[in-house]
Scaffold this motif. Structure first.
Motif, PDB file in Angstrom:
ATOM      1  N   ARG A  88      62.347  16.086  29.315  1.00 29.41           N
ATOM      2  CA  ARG A  88      63.321  15.184  29.908  1.00 29.41           C
ATOM      3  C   ARG A  88      64.289  14.748  28.812  1.00 29.41           C
ATOM      4  N   GLU A  89      65.588  14.871  29.074  1.00 26.86           N
ATOM      5  CA  GLU A  89      66.571  14.569  28.038  1.00 26.86           C
ATOM      6  C   GLU A  89      67.519  13.459  28.467  1.00 26.86           C
ATOM      7  N   PHE A  90      68.013  12.761  27.474  1.00 30.68           N
ATOM      8  CA  PHE A  90      68.947  11.660  27.670  1.00 30.68           C
ATOM      9  C   PHE A  90      70.305  12.189  28.112  1.00 30.68           C
ATOM     10  N   VAL A  91      70.903  11.489  29.075  1.00 36.00           N
ATOM     11  CA  VAL A  91      72.237  11.841  29.551  1.00 36.00           C
ATOM     12  C   VAL A  91      73.248  10.763  29.173  1.00 36.00           C
ATOM     13  N   ALA A  92      72.965   9.520  29.575  1.00 37.93           N
ATOM     14  CA  ALA A  92      73.924   8.446  29.331  1.00 37.93           C
ATOM     15  C   ALA A  92      73.241   7.097  29.522  1.00 37.93           C
ATOM     16  N   THR A  93      73.822   6.065  28.913  1.00 40.02           N
ATOM     17  CA  THR A  93      73.300   4.718  29.050  1.00 40.02           C
ATOM     18  C   THR A  93      74.441   3.725  29.181  1.00 40.02           C
ATOM     19  N   VAL A  94      74.172   2.607  29.859  1.00 41.34           N
ATOM     20  CA  VAL A  94      75.170   1.559  30.028  1.00 41.34           C
ATOM     21  C   VAL A  94      74.489   0.198  29.893  1.00 41.34           C
ATOM     22  N   THR A  95      75.101  -0.680  29.109  1.00 40.50           N
ATOM     23  CA  THR A  95      74.553  -2.015  28.922  1.00 40.50           C
ATOM     24  C   THR A  95      74.935  -2.927  30.079  1.00 40.50           C
ATOM     25  N   TRP A  96      74.383  -4.132  30.085  1.00 35.19           N
ATOM     26  CA  TRP A  96      74.680  -5.074  31.167  1.00 35.19           C
ATOM     27  C   TRP A  96      76.166  -5.397  31.228  1.00 35.19           C
ATOM     28  N   SER A  97      76.843  -5.375  30.086  1.00 35.07           N
ATOM     29  CA  SER A  97      78.262  -5.730  30.032  1.00 35.07           C
ATOM     30  C   SER A  97      79.190  -4.528  30.186  1.00 35.07           C
ATOM     31  N   GLY A  98      78.616  -3.338  30.380  1.00 38.84           N
ATOM     32  CA  GLY A  98      79.452  -2.165  30.619  1.00 38.84           C
ATOM     33  C   GLY A  98      79.674  -1.254  29.433  1.00 38.84           C
ATOM     34  N   GLY A  99      79.085  -1.570  28.291  1.00 39.65           N
ATOM     35  CA  GLY A  99      79.181  -0.657  27.163  1.00 39.65           C
ATOM     36  C   GLY A  99      78.437   0.629  27.464  1.00 39.65           C
ATOM     37  N   THR A 100      79.001   1.759  27.061  1.00 40.50           N
ATOM     38  CA  THR A 100      78.396   3.043  27.427  1.00 40.50           C
ATOM     39  C   THR A 100      78.231   3.962  26.230  1.00 40.50           C
ATOM     40  N   TYR A 101      77.325   4.900  26.385  1.00 42.44           N
ATOM     41  CA  TYR A 101      77.139   5.968  25.415  1.00 42.44           C
ATOM     42  C   TYR A 101      76.642   7.184  26.179  1.00 42.44           C
TER      43      TYR A 101
END
Length: 123
Positions: free
Chosen positions: A45-58
């Motif tokens: 299983r691989e990482f795709v994307a993440t988003v913080t509570w305030s909308g910051g993304t990676y």
């Protein structure tokens, strides 16, 4: 406690688009960092994307410029817009929630997972 339900998967042609949705239930959705992962047959299983509570993304390098994660805290929803799809994007896509408020790329930190939604991209 957070319950997650993904939707929006299906069959797409190479170069096409799909939008995945993840509905979260629970009282404190906005306090969780949210992420998308994927798992192809026979692979980790691989990482795709993440988003913080305030909308910051990676986004993972291989998805940058093609995939976009977003969230709507008022609706307790997380989305993954996938454009320019490739056959190698074929996988089961999972929505996940992690306590805390930073960007989280490691699956070990995600305590809650959805059941997954299948995405199949044909060439």
């Amino acid at each position: 406690q957070v319950q997650l339900v993904e939707s929006g998967g299906g069959l797409a042609q190479a170069g096409g688009s799909l939008r995945l949705s993840c509905a979260a239930s629970g009282r404190t959705f906005s306090s969780y960092t949210m992420g998308w992962f994927r798992q192809a047959p026979g692979k980790e299983r691989e990482f795709v994307a993440t988003v913080t509570w305030s909308g910051g993304t990676y986004h993972a390098d291989s998805m940058k410029g093609r995939f976009t994660i977003s969230r709507d805290n008022a609706k307790s929803m997380v989305y993954l817009q996938m454009n320019s799809l490739k056959p190698e994007d074929t996988a089961v896509y999972y929505c996940a929630a992690a306590g805390g408020r930073g960007l989280v790329t490691s699956r070990a930190w995600y305590g809650y997972w959805g059941q997954g939604t299948q995405v199949t991209v044909s060439s």
